[in-house]
Design a protein around this motif. Structure first.
Motif, PDB file in Angstrom:
ATOM      1  N   ARG A 247       0.828  -1.239  -0.087  1.00 15.16           N
ATOM      2  CA  ARG A 247      -0.078  -0.086   0.083  1.00 15.16           C
ATOM      3  C   ARG A 247       0.964   1.381  -0.139  1.00 15.16           C
ATOM      4  NH1 ARG A 247      -4.402  -0.116   4.668  1.00 15.16           N
ATOM      5  NH2 ARG A 247      -4.729   1.915   3.779  1.00 15.16           N
ATOM      6  N   ARG A 248       2.014   1.159   0.347  1.00 13.64           N
ATOM      7  CA  ARG A 248       2.948   2.442   0.594  1.00 13.64           C
ATOM      8  C   ARG A 248       3.939   2.438  -0.728  1.00 13.64           C
ATOM      9  NH1 ARG A 248       3.505  -0.110   5.693  1.00 13.64           N
ATOM     10  NH2 ARG A 248       5.706  -0.891   5.252  1.00 13.64           N
ATOM     11  N   GLN A 249       3.539   1.543  -1.790  1.00 13.12           N
ATOM     12  CA  GLN A 249       4.709   1.543  -2.864  1.00 13.12           C
ATOM     13  C   GLN A 249       4.033   2.391  -4.075  1.00 13.12           C
ATOM     14  OE1 GLN A 249       7.753   0.272  -2.668  1.00 13.12           O
ATOM     15  NE2 GLN A 249       7.238   0.035  -0.504  1.00 13.12           N
ATOM     16  N   LYS A 250       4.797   3.299  -4.677  1.00 11.24           N
ATOM     17  CA  LYS A 250       4.453   3.927  -5.799  1.00 11.24           C
ATOM     18  C   LYS A 250       3.987   2.900  -6.979  1.00 11.24           C
ATOM     19  CE  LYS A 250       6.641   8.057  -4.822  1.00 11.24           C
ATOM     20  NZ  LYS A 250       7.806   9.123  -5.494  1.00 11.24           N
ATOM     21  N   ALA A 251       4.653   1.894  -7.250  1.00 12.89           N
ATOM     22  CA  ALA A 251       4.457   0.812  -8.306  1.00 12.89           C
ATOM     23  C   ALA A 251       4.594  -0.469  -7.669  1.00 12.89           C
ATOM     24  CB  ALA A 251       5.483   1.039  -9.243  1.00 12.89           C
ATOM     25  N   PRO A 252       3.371  -0.928  -6.978  1.00 16.01           N
ATOM     26  CA  PRO A 252       3.316  -2.030  -6.136  1.00 16.01           C
ATOM     27  C   PRO A 252       3.326  -3.440  -7.065  1.00 16.01           C
ATOM     28  CG  PRO A 252       1.356  -1.208  -6.355  1.00 16.01           C
ATOM     29  CD  PRO A 252       1.870  -0.005  -6.755  1.00 16.01           C
ATOM     30  N   MET A 253       4.188  -4.317  -6.710  1.00 17.85           N
ATOM     31  CA  MET A 253       4.482  -5.590  -7.187  1.00 17.85           C
ATOM     32  C   MET A 253       2.992  -6.064  -7.069  1.00 17.85           C
ATOM     33  SD  MET A 253       6.937  -8.523  -5.947  1.00 17.85           S
ATOM     34  CE  MET A 253       8.276  -7.667  -6.244  1.00 17.85           C
ATOM     35  N   LEU A 254       2.203  -6.212  -5.864  1.00 19.09           N
ATOM     36  CA  LEU A 254       0.794  -6.871  -5.801  1.00 19.09           C
ATOM     37  C   LEU A 254       0.019  -5.613  -6.443  1.00 19.09           C
ATOM     38  CD1 LEU A 254      -1.055  -8.836  -4.985  1.00 19.09           C
ATOM     39  CD2 LEU A 254      -1.157  -7.695  -2.482  1.00 19.09           C
ATOM     40  N   PRO A 255      -0.711  -5.443  -7.712  1.00 17.03           N
ATOM     41  CA  PRO A 255      -1.244  -4.759  -8.165  1.00 17.03           C
ATOM     42  C   PRO A 255      -2.489  -4.264  -7.531  1.00 17.03           C
ATOM     43  CG  PRO A 255      -1.788  -6.773  -9.443  1.00 17.03           C
ATOM     44  CD  PRO A 255      -0.666  -6.949  -8.402  1.00 17.03           C
ATOM     45  N   LEU A 256      -2.371  -3.536  -6.379  1.00 14.98           N
ATOM     46  CA  LEU A 256      -3.574  -3.122  -5.691  1.00 14.98           C
ATOM     47  C   LEU A 256      -4.374  -2.030  -6.661  1.00 14.98           C
ATOM     48  CD1 LEU A 256      -1.877  -2.410  -2.415  1.00 14.98           C
ATOM     49  CD2 LEU A 256      -3.073  -4.558  -3.083  1.00 14.98           C
ATOM     50  N   ASP A 257      -3.905  -1.268  -7.623  1.00 16.98           N
ATOM     51  CA  ASP A 257      -4.400  -0.588  -8.398  1.00 16.98           C
ATOM     52  C   ASP A 257      -5.592  -1.314  -9.404  1.00 16.98           C
ATOM     53  OD1 ASP A 257      -2.232  -1.521  -9.594  1.00 16.98           O
ATOM     54  OD2 ASP A 257      -2.094   0.034 -11.090  1.00 16.98           O
ATOM     55  N   LEU A 258      -5.071  -2.135  -9.836  1.00 24.15           N
ATOM     56  CA  LEU A 258      -6.061  -3.084 -10.695  1.00 24.15           C
ATOM     57  C   LEU A 258      -7.199  -3.789  -9.772  1.00 24.15           C
ATOM     58  CD1 LEU A 258      -3.276  -4.839 -13.209  1.00 24.15           C
ATOM     59  CD2 LEU A 258      -4.971  -2.807 -13.581  1.00 24.15           C
ATOM     60  N   LEU A 259      -6.550  -4.469  -8.367  1.00 26.30           N
ATOM     61  CA  LEU A 259      -7.684  -4.946  -7.569  1.00 26.30           C
ATOM     62  C   LEU A 259      -8.527  -4.270  -7.332  1.00 26.30           C
ATOM     63  CD1 LEU A 259      -5.045  -7.334  -5.723  1.00 26.30           C
ATOM     64  CD2 LEU A 259      -6.856  -8.167  -7.455  1.00 26.30           C
ATOM     65  N   ALA A 260      -8.271  -2.913  -7.272  1.00 22.68           N
ATOM     66  CA  ALA A 260      -9.300  -1.654  -6.840  1.00 22.68           C
ATOM     67  C   ALA A 260     -10.447  -1.700  -7.748  1.00 22.68           C
ATOM     68  CB  ALA A 260      -8.764  -0.246  -6.296  1.00 22.68           C
ATOM     69  N   ILE A 261     -10.082  -2.144  -9.099  1.00 22.42           N
ATOM     70  CA  ILE A 261     -11.111  -2.055 -10.191  1.00 22.42           C
ATOM     71  C   ILE A 261     -12.237  -3.390  -9.932  1.00 22.42           C
ATOM     72  CG2 ILE A 261     -11.501  -2.261 -12.748  1.00 22.42           C
ATOM     73  CD1 ILE A 261      -8.661  -1.293 -13.082  1.00 22.42           C
ATOM     74  N   PRO A 262     -13.353  -3.126  -9.648  1.00 26.49           N
ATOM     75  CA  PRO A 262     -14.365  -4.247  -9.486  1.00 26.49           C
ATOM     76  C   PRO A 262     -14.365  -5.165 -10.477  1.00 26.49           C
ATOM     77  CG  PRO A 262     -15.322  -2.294  -8.814  1.00 26.49           C
ATOM     78  CD  PRO A 262     -14.027  -1.698  -9.533  1.00 26.49           C
ATOM     79  N   LEU A 263     -14.399  -4.880 -11.805  1.00 27.01           N
ATOM     80  CA  LEU A 263     -14.631  -5.734 -12.892  1.00 27.01           C
ATOM     81  C   LEU A 263     -13.251  -6.602 -12.695  1.00 27.01           C
ATOM     82  CD1 LEU A 263     -15.985  -6.533 -15.428  1.00 27.01           C
ATOM     83  CD2 LEU A 263     -14.859  -4.926 -16.770  1.00 27.01           C
ATOM     84  N   PHE A 264     -12.264  -6.108 -12.614  1.00 26.93           N
ATOM     85  CA  PHE A 264     -10.840  -6.938 -12.632  1.00 26.93           C
ATOM     86  C   PHE A 264     -10.813  -7.913 -11.482  1.00 26.93           C
ATOM     87  CE2 PHE A 264      -6.570  -7.721 -11.280  1.00 26.93           C
ATOM     88  CZ  PHE A 264      -5.856  -8.039 -12.352  1.00 26.93           C
ATOM     89  N   SER A 265     -11.279  -7.311 -10.216  1.00 20.52           N
ATOM     90  CA  SER A 265     -11.177  -8.312  -9.041  1.00 20.52           C
ATOM     91  C   SER A 265     -12.177  -9.525  -8.921  1.00 20.52           C
ATOM     92  CB  SER A 265     -11.406  -7.420  -7.870  1.00 20.52           C
ATOM     93  OG  SER A 265     -12.450  -6.723  -7.688  1.00 20.52           O
ATOM     94  N   LEU A 266     -13.351  -9.214  -9.750  1.00 23.22           N
ATOM     95  CA  LEU A 266     -14.432 -10.029  -9.999  1.00 23.22           C
ATOM     96  C   LEU A 266     -13.896 -11.327 -10.772  1.00 23.22           C
ATOM     97  CD1 LEU A 266     -17.539  -8.174  -9.650  1.00 23.22           C
ATOM     98  CD2 LEU A 266     -17.059  -9.988  -7.846  1.00 23.22           C
ATOM     99  N   SER A 267     -13.168 -10.691 -11.682  1.00 20.33           N
ATOM    100  CA  SER A 267     -12.819 -11.839 -12.913  1.00 20.33           C
ATOM    101  C   SER A 267     -11.717 -12.663 -12.313  1.00 20.33           C
ATOM    102  CB  SER A 267     -12.132 -11.165 -14.135  1.00 20.33           C
ATOM    103  OG  SER A 267     -13.230 -10.218 -14.551  1.00 20.33           O
TER     104      SER A 267
END
Length: 451
Positions: A247-267
């Motif tokens: 959560r503190r990284q600008k470019a996280p290895m775990l793509p939290l920005d993508l996981l915040a997209i409901p369509l992506f996380s549900l897929s």
């Protein structure tokens, strides 16, 4: 991920290299299991040690997926994919030349790192060279390659071992790799570098989360509940720490920005459910065929074949439909068909004729093929193009998580069941996962309607 114009010939050759990478990884994952007894005998080692030929590869793949995706977004897809392909080829030669179990396991770990680079980036590689209107065909081809390698792996391994020694199972990778590596370097579009500092702490926490999770599943399968609890619990703790740190990284290895997209996380959740259902059935069915139906190992292999074979038939058809119909609906239909096939297998007579098994297995294959291509297409297109590497890596992580969860549940169900009922209970549980995946998938339609 690049702005260079790509010719049709160049596009086809890049797809060929992606397919060759998938076939290499898929075949290698399937054929090693068949050879374990032979390798144990030739290297004079125990079966317990020999199992690490498979476990070492799986662990290396699991812990390398997210770092490979992160590196690709900074160093470029071309460099990281080519490295993975070359490492896998070189490690295959090392496996064939290994004279001890230690060298063989070490070589398999290197193979797993190379395989992770290919598995994590194949989807992003395809998206980087295909325009959006042709992506459905490209991902159908990827699904076809996965299905064919899964279907032919055990048969190819049995054929090779019938005429040659086990090192040839790894040597057959060399011609493919020696063709694919220089061809890929020549035809793949250039990938620009970006400034990047590798997140070593995140990588270590990723190793703890996924690696200990896989080890815990293995301990559960070996009926070592204490170790399983410790490893899975520690892995979960590492996962929580990884989330907090990322959560503190600008470019996280775990793509939290993508996981915040409901369509992506549900897929992604749909993928986890689908692959959990798949592995529950894949592991349970051989027990059902051999223990309950008293079929031979060869016959069991033939009885399982209709599933991946029908995936190969259904995936391209689903890809064409995905260009005109919502992926959420297609994937839901596919997973519902998969659930119907699994239900039919769970209520199958004790001694059915082969055709009666084949149509039920084929129904599962059609359902899985209909789910796979539209869902993968949604994962790869629901985020920005610049995050294709991360999306592709998460797709591979979802597959790994689904398989790990399914494997753990198989061990648990067989441990709690009496007699031959364990396989049937696993199929019933797999049905539940398929239906859950169908519900998650169709919920994406609701989200799109609200947007």
């Amino acid at each position: 991920m690049n702005n260079q114009p790509v010719s049709d010939t160049q596009r086809r050759l890049v797809m060929l290299c992606a397919v060759l990478g998938i076939v290499l990884g898929g075949l290698d994952g399937a054929i090693a299991n068949i050879a374990l007894p032979t390798i144990a005998r030739d290297l004079s080692c125990s079966e317990t040690l020999t199992v690490w030929i498979v476990n070492g590869y799986q662990l290396a793949v699991a812990v390398s997926l997210l770092p490979a995706a992160a590196l690709a977004e900074s160093l470029g897809l071309k460099r990281v994919y080519a490295f993975g392909l070359a490492l896998f080829t070189a490690a295959s030669l090392a496996c064939a030349l290994s004279g001890s179990i230690g060298l063989l396991v070490g070589s398999r770990v290197l193979q797993g790192v190379g395989g992770a680079c290919m598995a994590a980036l194949s989807g992003a590689l395809v998206r980087s060279v295909y325009p959006r209107e042709f992506l459905h065909k490209a991902f159908a081809t990827i699904a076809l390659a996965v299905a064919i390698s899964a279907a032919t792996g055990p048969t190819l391994a049995a054929a090779v071992l019938s005429i040659a020694t086990w090192p040839w199972l790894f040597l057959i990778n060399l011609p493919i790799g020696l063709i694919a590596v220089p061809l890929f370097l020549r035809v793949a579009p250039h990938s620009p570098r970006r400034s990047f500092t590798f997140d070593w702490l995140g990588a270590l926490l990723n190793v703890g989360a996924l690696g200990l999770g896989v080890l815990g599943v293995d301990a559960l399968g070996q009926k070592e509940p204490r170790w399983a609890g410790i490893e899975i619990g520690t892995g979960f703790l590492c996962a929580v720490m990884l989330y907090m740190q990322q959560r503190r990284q600008k470019a996280p290895m775990l793509p939290l920005d993508l996981l915040a997209i409901p369509l992506f996380s549900l897929s992604i959740l749909t993928s986890v459910c689908a692959y959990a259902a798949q592995i529950l059935a894949y592991v349970a069915l051989p027990f059902l065929f051999q223990t309950v139906m008293h079929q031979s190992a060869v016959t069991t292999g033939l009885l399982v074949t209709p599933w991946p074979l029908l995936v190969a038939v259904a995936a391209p058809f689903a890809g064409r439909l995905a260009a005109r119909h919502p992926a959420s609906v297609l994937s839901s239909i596919g997973l519902t068909i998969l659930a119907a096939g699994l239900t039919m297998l769970s209520i199958m007579p004790t001694h059915p004729p082969f055709w009666d098994v084949a149509w039920r297995m084929g129904l599962c294959g059609i359902g899985f093929g209909f789910y796979q291509t539209p869902n993968n297409l949604t994962v790869m297109t629901s985020g920005p193009t610049t995050r294709s590497g991360a999306a592709s890596g998460m797709l591979a992580v979802a597959r790994t998580m689904g398989w790990a969860l399914g494997s753990a549940l198989v061990a648990l169900v067989f441990g709690l069941s009496e007699g031959s009922s364990g396989a049937v209970h696993c199929l019933e549980l797999a049905t539940g996962f398929a239906l859950t995946g169908a519900l998650l998938s169709v919920s994406r339609r609701v989200i799109r309607d609200k947007q």
